[in-house]
Design an enzyme around this catalytic site. Sequence first.
Site, mmCIF file in Angstrom:
data_model
loop_
_atom_site.group_PDB
_atom_site.id
_atom_site.type_symbol
_atom_site.label_atom_id
_atom_site.label_comp_id
_atom_site.label_asym_id
_atom_site.label_seq_id
_atom_site.Cartn_x
_atom_site.Cartn_y
_atom_site.Cartn_z
ATOM 1 N N SER A 9 26.274 19.406 -44.885
ATOM 2 C CA SER A 9 25.752 20.811 -44.976
ATOM 3 C C SER A 9 25.557 21.066 -46.690
ATOM 4 O O SER A 9 25.001 21.964 -46.935
ATOM 5 C CB SER A 9 26.619 21.850 -44.607
ATOM 6 O OG SER A 9 27.862 21.506 -45.194
ATOM 7 N N CYS A 10 25.557 20.071 -47.260
ATOM 8 C CA CYS A 10 25.273 20.345 -48.832
ATOM 9 C C CYS A 10 24.152 20.178 -49.371
ATOM 10 O O CYS A 10 23.381 19.186 -49.314
ATOM 11 C CB CYS A 10 26.325 19.221 -49.545
ATOM 12 S SG CYS A 10 26.322 19.124 -51.100
ATOM 13 N N THR A 11 23.456 21.575 -49.949
ATOM 14 C CA THR A 11 22.234 21.250 -50.343
ATOM 15 C C THR A 11 22.173 20.507 -51.895
ATOM 16 O O THR A 11 21.075 19.650 -51.969
ATOM 17 C CB THR A 11 21.583 23.012 -50.770
ATOM 18 O OG1 THR A 11 22.642 23.495 -51.693
ATOM 19 C CG2 THR A 11 21.762 23.480 -49.359
#
Length: 132
Positions: A9-11
Amino acid sequence: MIKIYTVSSCTSCKKAKNWLNAHQLTYNEHNLGKEAITKEEILDILMKTENGVASIVSSKNRYAKSLDCDIEELSVSEVIDIITANPRILKSPILIDEKRLQVGYKEDDIRAFLPRAVRNVENAQARMRAAL
């Protein structure tokens, strides 16, 4: 070979992978939410940090907060055990190779992973853009 530790989920992880792909740099991805991290890997990362545990552990994320302990007060061995059991307390992305370590995505800093000749050209271009 570059290894990148990511979280789905890490941009910033997505930006780092896009940057590596755009620069045609090969890498191995290690998704911390899906794959275990070894004590040896953690120790290798820690040995390349400037500020030790504070450089790689996010005390602000919900996983670290749920541990209810001050990681800075623990021994290296205890910290490694905690990270092994709770890898999502690590900041992300973490990029590492034989010589370099970068925690987080900063486009200026990630250039260190480019071969020197390419890096010199890119840095010169960046300085020219900044001067305009």
